[in-house]
Design an enzyme around this catalytic site. Structure first.
Site, short mmCIF file in Angstrom:
data_model
loop_
_atom_site.label_atom_id
_atom_site.label_comp_id
_atom_site.label_asym_id
_atom_site.label_seq_id
_atom_site.Cartn_x
_atom_site.Cartn_y
_atom_site.Cartn_z
N LYS A 53 1.98 1.57 -4.41
CA LYS A 53 1.70 0.30 -3.73
C LYS A 53 0.62 -0.47 -4.48
CE LYS A 53 3.06 2.11 0.78
NZ LYS A 53 2.70 2.57 2.12
N ASP A 87 1.70 -3.86 7.72
CA ASP A 87 2.70 -2.81 7.96
C ASP A 87 3.56 -3.13 9.19
OD1 ASP A 87 2.99 -0.61 6.23
OD2 ASP A 87 1.02 0.17 6.80
N GLN A 93 -2.56 4.25 5.40
CA GLN A 93 -1.41 5.09 5.07
C GLN A 93 -1.23 6.18 6.12
OE1 GLN A 93 0.77 4.47 2.64
NE2 GLN A 93 2.00 6.28 3.04
N1 GUN Z 1 3.95 6.35 5.74
C1 GUN Z 1 5.28 6.36 5.54
N2 GUN Z 1 5.74 5.08 5.46
C2 GUN Z 1 4.69 4.28 5.62
C3 GUN Z 1 4.54 2.87 5.64
O1 GUN Z 1 5.49 2.07 5.50
N3 GUN Z 1 3.27 2.41 5.83
C4 GUN Z 1 2.22 3.25 6.00
N4 GUN Z 1 1.01 2.70 6.20
N5 GUN Z 1 2.33 4.56 6.00
C5 GUN Z 1 3.56 5.06 5.80
#
Ligand code: GUN
Length: 288
Positions: free
Chosen positions: A56, A123, A100
């Protein structure tokens, strides 16, 4: 790209096109004196999360989005994490906040997600944003389901009046995915671990979205001939290879279109995150 009768839906290519658009919008923000910025919070040492966060941040940098990296030990308390989230909420230079998941077991994830300013919740996990999605007035749409919808649109899959099956009912993927399909006028079924006769439901589905988290769980022979198949699964096999939730080699013989793993949904999730982040920055820059 085509093998047998199925089109392989190219998530990597579509994500690159979306990232090019994001980069152009970043430049437009910069012309207004706004540098888009994403705060990334990673708690603990989960190896998969470390890989996701690194991707990311790398993609953000490629688009010109600044990142603020916050790595905290697994021993962090809920209240320490809440303090950091409040600081980021109040920081006018931070457009998006990403915490995350999963968080370490001792942390109250719901309390953390609800503490994020919903206008920085790139998110789309905050209850306000999930509620707005439910009302058909979305602000930030969760990145993986948003990516799945963009893949279906790009592949020209008609959703109106179609029978769509979402396998998985998580708040991150399954539930928002079902809402998005419903808003696109599909007739939506959600299957889960207690569902009876999953093969029968799959056989009926004209659009199938698999978000289970178990390698090759959906057998290719269950897939309805001509179905569009979106595979959200990213399962690491003992061999080290990645596999989806759908048995790809057999499903491709029956589907009309199918996403590969890797190279399908995964890259779209990151591109949609950065698209959400530049949406937030554009609002700060007075462009939206
Ligand atoms: N863990 C698995 N997928 C995601 C996501 O799309 N965003 C976040 N913050 N954590 C995750």
């Amino acid at each position: 790209m085509s093998v047998g009768t199925a089109t392989i839906i190219d998530g990597k290519g579509l994500s690159q096109r979306l990232l090019t658009e994001v980069a152009a919008r970043v430049r437009a923000c910069e012309e207004q004196g706004v540098k888009p910025c994403l705060a990334v919070v990673l708690v603990g040492e989960d190896p998969a999360s470390q890989i996701y966060v690194r991707s990311k941040e790398r993609r953000a940098a490629e688009c010109g989005i600044a990142t603020r990296d916050h790595r905290l030990p697994a021993t962090t308390t809920t209240s320490e994490l809440l303090s950091l989230v409040r600081l980021l909420n109040e920081d006018d230079e931070v457009d998006g906040i990403l915490v995350q998941l999963p968080l370490p077991p001792g942390i109250d994830s719901d309390a953390v997600l609800v503490a994020i300013d919903p206008r920085k919740d790139v998110d789309g996990f905050h209850p306000d944003n999930l509620g707005l999605l439910m009302l058909g007035r979305p602000r930030f749409v969760a990145c993986t389901p948003q990516g799945c919808m963009r893949l279906l649109a790009d592949a020209g899959v008609e959703l109106r009046g179609k029978r769509a099956l979402v396998v998985g009912r998580s708040t991150i993927v399954g539930k928002p995915m079902a809402q998005l399909l419903l808003q696109a006028d599909a007739t939506v079924t959600i299957a889960h671990s207690r569902t009876v006769d999953l093969p029968g439901l799959v056989a009926d589905a004209e659009v199938l979205v698999a978000a289970i988290g178990r390698a090759n769980f959906i057998r290719g022979e269950w897939v309805r001939p001509g179905a569009a198949v979106i595979d959200v699964g990213m399962n690491r096999l003992e061999t080290g290879k990645l596999a989806g939730d759908v048995e790809f080699a057999a499903a491709i013989e029956r589907a009309s279109a199918i996403t590969p793993v890797p190279g399908g949904v995964g890259p779209m999730t990151i591109a949609c995150l950065l698209s959400n982040c530049v949406d937030a920055a554009a609002r700060r820059a007075g462009l939206a």
